[in-house]
Design an enzyme around this catalytic site. Sequence first.
Site, short mmCIF file in Angstrom:
data_model
loop_
_atom_site.label_atom_id
_atom_site.label_comp_id
_atom_site.label_asym_id
_atom_site.label_seq_id
_atom_site.Cartn_x
_atom_site.Cartn_y
_atom_site.Cartn_z
N TYR A 1 13.91 17.01 -5.80
CA TYR A 1 15.33 17.39 -5.84
C TYR A 1 15.92 17.69 -4.47
O TYR A 1 17.10 18.02 -4.37
CB TYR A 1 15.55 18.58 -6.77
N LYS A 2 15.17 17.56 -3.41
CA LYS A 2 15.72 17.76 -2.07
C LYS A 2 16.14 16.40 -1.51
O LYS A 2 17.19 15.87 -1.86
CB LYS A 2 14.70 18.46 -1.18
N ASP B 1 1.69 20.39 0.85
CA ASP B 1 2.97 20.55 0.19
C ASP B 1 3.99 19.73 0.97
O ASP B 1 4.27 20.01 2.14
CB ASP B 1 3.36 22.04 0.18
N ARG C 1 19.74 28.10 7.94
CA ARG C 1 19.17 26.75 7.87
C ARG C 1 20.27 25.72 7.68
O ARG C 1 21.17 25.90 6.85
CB ARG C 1 18.20 26.63 6.69
N PHE D 1 6.04 28.66 2.13
CA PHE D 1 6.94 28.94 1.01
C PHE D 1 6.21 29.82 -0.01
O PHE D 1 5.07 29.52 -0.38
CB PHE D 1 7.41 27.64 0.35
#
Length: 400
Positions: free
Chosen positions: A213-214, A188, A359, A123
Amino acid sequence: MNREDCLRLDAADPLAPLRAEFTVPDGLYLDGNSLGVLPRRTPAKIADLVERQWGEGLIASWNTEGWFERSQSLGDRVAPLIGAGPGEVVVCDSTSVNLFKTLAAALRLRPGRRVIVVERDTFPTDLYIAEGVAGLFPGVRMRELADGIDEDVAVVLLSHTDYRTGAVHDMKAVTQEAHRHGALALWDLCHSAGALPVDLTGAEADFAVGCTYKYLNAGPGAPAFLYAAARHHEAADQPLTGWFGHSRPFDFVPGYAPAQGITRFLAGTPALVAMAAVDAGLEIFESVDLAEVRAKSLAMTDLFIELTAGLPGVELVTPVPHERRGSQVSLRHPDAHAIVQALIARGVVGDFRAPDVMRFGFTPLYLRHVDVFDAAEALSEVIRDGAHRDPRFSARGKVT
């Protein structure tokens, strides 16, 4: 497998009651790997903090409501989800800020070593932060994981689950390889926490960061978390020396003295309103068995892979072996962006990652097997009918 089979699986699903905990939107939401849906209890949690704790309690709530210790108390509730111990996790700041703190601390723990190992396809914020930190340490440079780990490496910075492909690293094996050469391992966990069991302690990881928040459903911009193994607490020296990381913040004295333990990784005043949403998301996980979450995740991704196999122009990007797969399926197609937009127009929400990846995230707490079936059917129809060729699906927004 047909739709009736999926309905039978849903009827026997031990996680099925948890769907009622969330405000699940109409249509099919397969983007929980980017932003989780709203837990029904979250508005009340935020309202209580705003109206009662702040509105009525005001400054007294720092003591009476545990505001001052909120970063640590929430961290202790994240800890079981990532295989950490009490006092090893804090909830604070953003993932990017926490990466900066832990990466700089790792370099300071390995003076004289001049390499940060990364993956170019990770990322981007991880790469950007690594570039920024490297620029503050004379002679420090970045190296690809494929080029190996040696005695010049200070820290290996990797995403446990790749954001684009959903591929999962063997955390223990990579960490052991880093330690064999005297390097540290920083993970991560943004696409792992809450989606699959993580064992930082068993892997002997040194540091980790991740967002809430995922899969943890704490809402857009929710505070992230930071893990530092207890063995590093006494020596770790992070550069954002704000007052909440001071050993005696309310003595108001000049000169920085780091706090003992994990709180030395704090910096400024915590975002308490946002933390109320973190609290709500974590409450749900207190009754969740991550082994059941993982089993359902693999079943749903298996099903989606099976149902989308053979679609014209589509290539599976996500690894097939279970031990290498996160909780998403990524598919490559030359018209990936337009296909995703055409699906969204039909109420099936996935997302696009440049240059050509679609995705689809599968969040076991609120998605059903029948949702997987219906999403695969919609994808098949869009591709076979050529609906994505409508010019309106070519327009790109700032967020994809």
